[in-house]
Design a protein around this motif. Structure first.
Motif, PDB file in Angstrom:
ATOM      1  N   PRO A 141     -12.466  -9.501   6.751  1.00 49.01           N
ATOM      2  CA  PRO A 141     -12.141  -8.677   5.580  1.00 49.01           C
ATOM      3  C   PRO A 141     -12.628  -7.242   5.752  1.00 49.01           C
ATOM      4  O   PRO A 141     -13.647  -7.001   6.391  1.00 49.01           O
ATOM      5  CB  PRO A 141     -12.865  -9.370   4.427  1.00 49.01           C
ATOM      6  N   VAL A 142     -11.877  -6.304   5.187  1.00 48.92           N
ATOM      7  CA  VAL A 142     -12.246  -4.882   5.233  1.00 48.92           C
ATOM      8  C   VAL A 142     -12.830  -4.522   3.866  1.00 48.92           C
ATOM      9  O   VAL A 142     -12.183  -4.734   2.842  1.00 48.92           O
ATOM     10  CB  VAL A 142     -11.031  -3.991   5.554  1.00 48.92           C
ATOM     11  N   ALA A 143     -14.036  -3.981   3.850  1.00 49.90           N
ATOM     12  CA  ALA A 143     -14.742  -3.665   2.603  1.00 49.90           C
ATOM     13  C   ALA A 143     -14.004  -2.606   1.786  1.00 49.90           C
ATOM     14  O   ALA A 143     -13.426  -1.660   2.334  1.00 49.90           O
ATOM     15  CB  ALA A 143     -16.160  -3.193   2.900  1.00 49.90           C
ATOM     16  N   PHE A 144     -14.026  -2.779   0.474  1.00 48.68           N
ATOM     17  CA  PHE A 144     -13.349  -1.862  -0.455  1.00 48.68           C
ATOM     18  C   PHE A 144     -13.861  -0.429  -0.313  1.00 48.68           C
ATOM     19  O   PHE A 144     -13.078   0.513  -0.339  1.00 48.68           O
ATOM     20  CB  PHE A 144     -13.541  -2.364  -1.889  1.00 48.68           C
ATOM     21  N   ASN A 145     -15.170  -0.254  -0.133  1.00 52.64           N
ATOM     22  CA  ASN A 145     -15.711   1.113  -0.021  1.00 52.64           C
ATOM     23  C   ASN A 145     -15.237   1.813   1.250  1.00 52.64           C
ATOM     24  O   ASN A 145     -15.178   3.036   1.296  1.00 52.64           O
ATOM     25  CB  ASN A 145     -17.241   1.114  -0.112  1.00 52.64           C
ATOM     26  N   ILE A 146     -14.848   1.074   2.266  1.00 54.25           N
ATOM     27  CA  ILE A 146     -14.273   1.684   3.472  1.00 54.25           C
ATOM     28  C   ILE A 146     -12.822   2.099   3.209  1.00 54.25           C
ATOM     29  O   ILE A 146     -12.416   3.206   3.536  1.00 54.25           O
ATOM     30  CB  ILE A 146     -14.355   0.718   4.670  1.00 54.25           C
ATOM     31  N   VAL A 147     -12.052   1.205   2.599  1.00 57.94           N
ATOM     32  CA  VAL A 147     -10.640   1.489   2.317  1.00 57.94           C
ATOM     33  C   VAL A 147     -10.496   2.702   1.391  1.00 57.94           C
ATOM     34  O   VAL A 147      -9.587   3.517   1.557  1.00 57.94           O
ATOM     35  CB  VAL A 147      -9.954   0.251   1.703  1.00 57.94           C
ATOM     36  N   THR A 148     -11.398   2.848   0.438  1.00 59.65           N
ATOM     37  CA  THR A 148     -11.292   3.920  -0.563  1.00 59.65           C
ATOM     38  C   THR A 148     -12.256   5.070  -0.284  1.00 59.65           C
ATOM     39  O   THR A 148     -12.727   5.724  -1.207  1.00 59.65           O
ATOM     40  CB  THR A 148     -11.545   3.359  -1.977  1.00 59.65           C
ATOM     41  N   ASP A 149     -12.503   5.356   0.990  1.00 59.06           N
ATOM     42  CA  ASP A 149     -13.407   6.453   1.339  1.00 59.06           C
ATOM     43  C   ASP A 149     -12.703   7.807   1.446  1.00 59.06           C
ATOM     44  O   ASP A 149     -13.317   8.812   1.765  1.00 59.06           O
ATOM     45  CB  ASP A 149     -14.156   6.154   2.633  1.00 59.06           C
ATOM     46  N   GLY A 150     -11.387   7.842   1.173  1.00 58.14           N
ATOM     47  CA  GLY A 150     -10.640   9.090   1.245  1.00 58.14           C
ATOM     48  C   GLY A 150     -10.136   9.430   2.633  1.00 58.14           C
ATOM     49  O   GLY A 150      -9.517  10.470   2.834  1.00 58.14           O
ATOM     50  N   ARG A 151     -10.366   8.542   3.599  1.00 63.09           N
ATOM     51  CA  ARG A 151      -9.945   8.810   4.977  1.00 63.09           C
ATOM     52  C   ARG A 151      -8.967   7.768   5.511  1.00 63.09           C
ATOM     53  O   ARG A 151      -8.765   7.666   6.706  1.00 63.09           O
ATOM     54  CB  ARG A 151     -11.171   8.866   5.887  1.00 63.09           C
ATOM     55  N   HIS A 152      -8.368   6.968   4.609  1.00 59.21           N
ATOM     56  CA  HIS A 152      -7.451   5.914   5.037  1.00 59.21           C
ATOM     57  C   HIS A 152      -6.101   6.031   4.341  1.00 59.21           C
ATOM     58  O   HIS A 152      -6.003   6.581   3.249  1.00 59.21           O
ATOM     59  CB  HIS A 152      -8.066   4.538   4.767  1.00 59.21           C
ATOM     60  N   VAL A 153      -5.074   5.494   5.009  1.00 64.40           N
ATOM     61  CA  VAL A 153      -3.711   5.468   4.466  1.00 64.40           C
ATOM     62  C   VAL A 153      -3.122   4.088   4.696  1.00 64.40           C
ATOM     63  O   VAL A 153      -3.581   3.331   5.552  1.00 64.40           O
ATOM     64  CB  VAL A 153      -2.801   6.534   5.127  1.00 64.40           C
ATOM     65  N   LEU A 154      -2.091   3.775   3.933  1.00 60.08           N
ATOM     66  CA  LEU A 154      -1.273   2.596   4.180  1.00 60.08           C
ATOM     67  C   LEU A 154       0.053   3.083   4.740  1.00 60.08           C
ATOM     68  O   LEU A 154       0.659   4.008   4.197  1.00 60.08           O
ATOM     69  CB  LEU A 154      -1.034   1.819   2.887  1.00 60.08           C
ATOM     70  N   THR A 155       0.499   2.492   5.844  1.00 59.72           N
ATOM     71  CA  THR A 155       1.784   2.852   6.430  1.00 59.72           C
ATOM     72  C   THR A 155       2.716   1.642   6.371  1.00 59.72           C
ATOM     73  O   THR A 155       2.272   0.503   6.460  1.00 59.72           O
ATOM     74  CB  THR A 155       1.647   3.294   7.903  1.00 59.72           C
TER      75      THR A 155
END
Length: 142
Positions: A111-125
């Protein structure tokens, strides 16, 4: 007697604190998929805190009817995206080119932690027919 009362009060406060935390809604962040290279693929999504990981719900339009699309989590900002990715969800378009689905975001089955996904440096493609057809920037949570 006072010690017993103090222990009972402390225990009651602990129960109230745990109940309040359990009743709190999970953190969530909405995203908008924008078409790339005039693909016509667009949509919305929500990333949510899901235990120790992150869940995603995606709705897309503009896909080729019956086609398969993959939604991936990547680091960076378009057009400079990382080569590595985490799998978010795989979708199958209906006869009108619409698709929706949900899943947990995983990197190498973890699993990928929520705070990593929402750190402002990620996108969904969105990947369809071997190319990136839509992108959603995930804003950082304040």
């Amino acid at each position: 007697m006072r010690i017993r009362i103090a222990i009972l009060v402390a225990a009651a406060l602990a129960v109230v604190a745990v109940a309040a935390a359990a009743a709190a809604p999970p953190l969530a962040e909405g995203v908008t998929f924008k078409p790339l290279a005039k693909s016509g693929v667009a949509g919305t999504g929500i990333v949510t805190q899901n235990g120790i990981g992150t869940g995603v719900v995606v709705r897309l339009t503009g896909l080729q009817p019956g086609s398969t699309a993959r939604v991936l989590l990547r680091t960076g900002r378009y057009p400079k995206l990382s080569a590595s990715f985490a799998t978010a969800v795989t979708l199958r378009a209906d006869a009108r080119g619409r698709a929706r689905g949900s899943s947990a975001i995983r990197y190498r089955s973890e699993p990928v932690a929520f705070n990593i996904v929402t750190d402002g440096r990620h996108v969904l493609t969105v990947i369809a027919n071997g190319r990136v057809v839509a992108l959603a920037e995930i804003p950082g949570l304040d």
